[in-house]
Design a protein around this motif. Sequence first.
Motif, short mmCIF file in Angstrom:
data_model
loop_
_atom_site.label_atom_id
_atom_site.label_comp_id
_atom_site.label_asym_id
_atom_site.label_seq_id
_atom_site.Cartn_x
_atom_site.Cartn_y
_atom_site.Cartn_z
N GLY A 42 8.97 -34.18 34.50
CA GLY A 42 8.72 -33.42 33.40
C GLY A 42 7.46 -32.61 32.99
O GLY A 42 6.85 -32.41 33.82
N LEU A 43 7.13 -32.54 31.83
CA LEU A 43 6.05 -31.85 31.50
C LEU A 43 4.84 -33.08 30.82
O LEU A 43 5.28 -33.93 30.06
CB LEU A 43 5.96 -30.90 30.38
CG LEU A 43 6.59 -29.44 30.93
CD1 LEU A 43 8.22 -29.30 30.46
CD2 LEU A 43 5.87 -28.21 30.12
N PHE A 105 5.45 -21.55 24.80
CA PHE A 105 5.02 -21.57 26.31
C PHE A 105 4.67 -20.30 26.78
O PHE A 105 5.32 -19.25 26.71
CB PHE A 105 5.83 -22.36 27.05
CG PHE A 105 5.83 -23.96 26.84
CD1 PHE A 105 6.70 -24.17 25.54
CD2 PHE A 105 4.91 -24.71 27.44
CE1 PHE A 105 6.37 -25.57 25.35
CE2 PHE A 105 4.98 -26.18 27.05
CZ PHE A 105 5.68 -26.65 26.34
N GLN B 9 19.56 -37.54 34.91
CA GLN B 9 18.36 -36.85 35.39
C GLN B 9 19.10 -35.55 35.87
O GLN B 9 18.33 -34.33 35.84
CB GLN B 9 17.50 -37.53 36.32
CG GLN B 9 16.25 -36.80 36.79
CD GLN B 9 15.70 -37.60 38.11
OE1 GLN B 9 16.06 -38.78 38.41
NE2 GLN B 9 14.57 -37.15 38.39
N TYR B 35 14.17 -28.48 23.98
CA TYR B 35 13.61 -27.13 24.70
C TYR B 35 14.52 -26.96 25.82
O TYR B 35 15.25 -27.93 26.46
CB TYR B 35 12.35 -27.31 25.26
CG TYR B 35 11.42 -27.38 24.22
CD1 TYR B 35 11.04 -28.39 23.28
CD2 TYR B 35 10.49 -26.31 23.81
CE1 TYR B 35 10.13 -28.45 22.22
CE2 TYR B 35 9.41 -26.20 22.97
CZ TYR B 35 9.43 -27.16 22.15
OH TYR B 35 8.41 -27.21 21.11
N GLN B 37 14.52 -24.78 29.72
CA GLN B 37 13.69 -24.19 30.66
C GLN B 37 14.64 -23.63 31.76
O GLN B 37 15.12 -24.43 32.36
CB GLN B 37 12.82 -25.15 31.30
CG GLN B 37 11.73 -24.36 32.39
CD GLN B 37 10.67 -25.40 32.90
OE1 GLN B 37 10.86 -26.44 32.72
NE2 GLN B 37 9.68 -24.83 33.42
N PRO B 43 9.40 -23.43 29.28
CA PRO B 43 10.37 -24.03 28.18
C PRO B 43 10.48 -23.07 27.01
O PRO B 43 9.35 -22.86 26.58
CB PRO B 43 9.68 -25.40 27.93
CG PRO B 43 8.82 -25.67 29.28
CD PRO B 43 8.22 -24.21 29.67
N ILE B 86 16.76 -26.75 32.86
CA ILE B 86 16.21 -28.10 32.46
C ILE B 86 16.24 -28.35 30.98
O ILE B 86 15.85 -27.27 30.24
CB ILE B 86 14.78 -28.18 32.94
CG1 ILE B 86 15.01 -28.29 34.69
CG2 ILE B 86 14.80 -29.73 32.92
CD1 ILE B 86 13.71 -28.43 35.11
N PHE B 88 15.03 -30.48 27.89
CA PHE B 88 13.88 -31.51 27.44
C PHE B 88 14.21 -31.71 26.09
O PHE B 88 14.46 -30.97 25.23
CB PHE B 88 12.55 -30.93 27.69
CG PHE B 88 12.32 -30.50 29.17
CD1 PHE B 88 12.18 -29.22 29.53
CD2 PHE B 88 11.81 -31.56 29.97
CE1 PHE B 88 11.79 -28.90 30.83
CE2 PHE B 88 11.35 -31.20 31.21
CZ PHE B 88 11.31 -29.80 31.58
N ALA B 91 9.30 -35.70 21.80
CA ALA B 91 8.98 -36.50 20.74
C ALA B 91 7.49 -36.54 20.37
O ALA B 91 6.68 -36.26 21.29
CB ALA B 91 9.57 -37.69 20.52
N PHE B 102 7.02 -35.26 26.29
CA PHE B 102 8.38 -34.63 26.68
C PHE B 102 9.23 -35.67 27.52
O PHE B 102 8.73 -36.36 28.25
CB PHE B 102 8.21 -33.59 27.86
CG PHE B 102 7.82 -32.35 26.99
CD1 PHE B 102 6.60 -31.93 26.26
CD2 PHE B 102 8.54 -31.30 27.09
CE1 PHE B 102 6.43 -30.75 25.83
CE2 PHE B 102 8.28 -30.01 26.42
CZ PHE B 102 7.27 -29.67 25.92
N GLY B 103 10.49 -35.59 27.20
CA GLY B 103 11.49 -36.55 28.32
C GLY B 103 11.19 -35.74 29.58
O GLY B 103 10.77 -34.65 29.67
N LYS B 104 11.84 -36.51 30.72
CA LYS B 104 11.83 -35.77 32.03
C LYS B 104 12.67 -34.93 32.45
O LYS B 104 12.78 -33.93 33.26
CB LYS B 104 11.96 -36.90 33.17
CG LYS B 104 10.67 -37.99 33.08
CD LYS B 104 10.77 -38.87 34.19
CE LYS B 104 9.71 -39.84 34.17
NZ LYS B 104 9.55 -40.76 35.34
#
Lengths: 114, 112
Positions: A42-43, A105, B9, B35, B37, B43, B86, B88, B91, B102-104
């Motif tokens: 992820g980020l 971003f 995932q 978000y 992306q 994002p 993607i 996301f 939190a 960010f979550g993955k």
Amino acid sequence: DAGITQSPRHKVTETGTPVTLRCHQTENHRYMYWYRQDPGHGLRLIHYSYGVKDTDKGEVSDGYSVSRSKTEDFLLTLESATSSQTSVYFCAISEAGQLNQPQHFGDGTRLSIL
Amino acid sequence: GQQVMQIPQYQHVQEGEDFTTYCNSSTTLSNIQWYKQRPGGHPVFLIQLVKSGEVKKQKRLTFQFGEAKKNSSLHITATQTTDVGIYFCVARSGGSNYKLTFGKGTLLTVNP
């Protein structure tokens, strides 16, 4: 889109060389962030700034330094680049530091360290 | 710091099928953001949820925040090829007001 410009957009360099990435904003936002994005991760936050000359570390700050001498510019420096720093780097800005403000971003910088 | 687990995932669907991604935390969240992306893009903020049990809709997208504020979901009805990307959840990290975790992410692909 928010006025955020990242430069360069792409860079290839060799291990051991210094690299500086620039983030420039025209929104006059106080908060700026540098993230890296890698597959499966992820980020991840590298460093962030909450004002001119006010910066703090994120979760993956080792090997990186930042500077913010003006509101509009936030620089990310790799003092001696390593192959593990090959990644896509995103700059983000937010109007305030509270979570209820979204982050905007830039388009990212694709960095390859050979 | 704050950990948010996002599942699945990866998700591949046929165009027209529904899609859901889930975000879970072991601790109570003050609020959560989502978000999107697009491939090759950056994002983009979609929405923020603040209240316990909150539900928000954006056209075919429905966002929910759990009653305990420890989980959230994003549901897309009748996916389209433009939904590819993607997703996301995000939190706050630890006690900081400035840092987001960010979550993955969930990679959604849609077969036309």
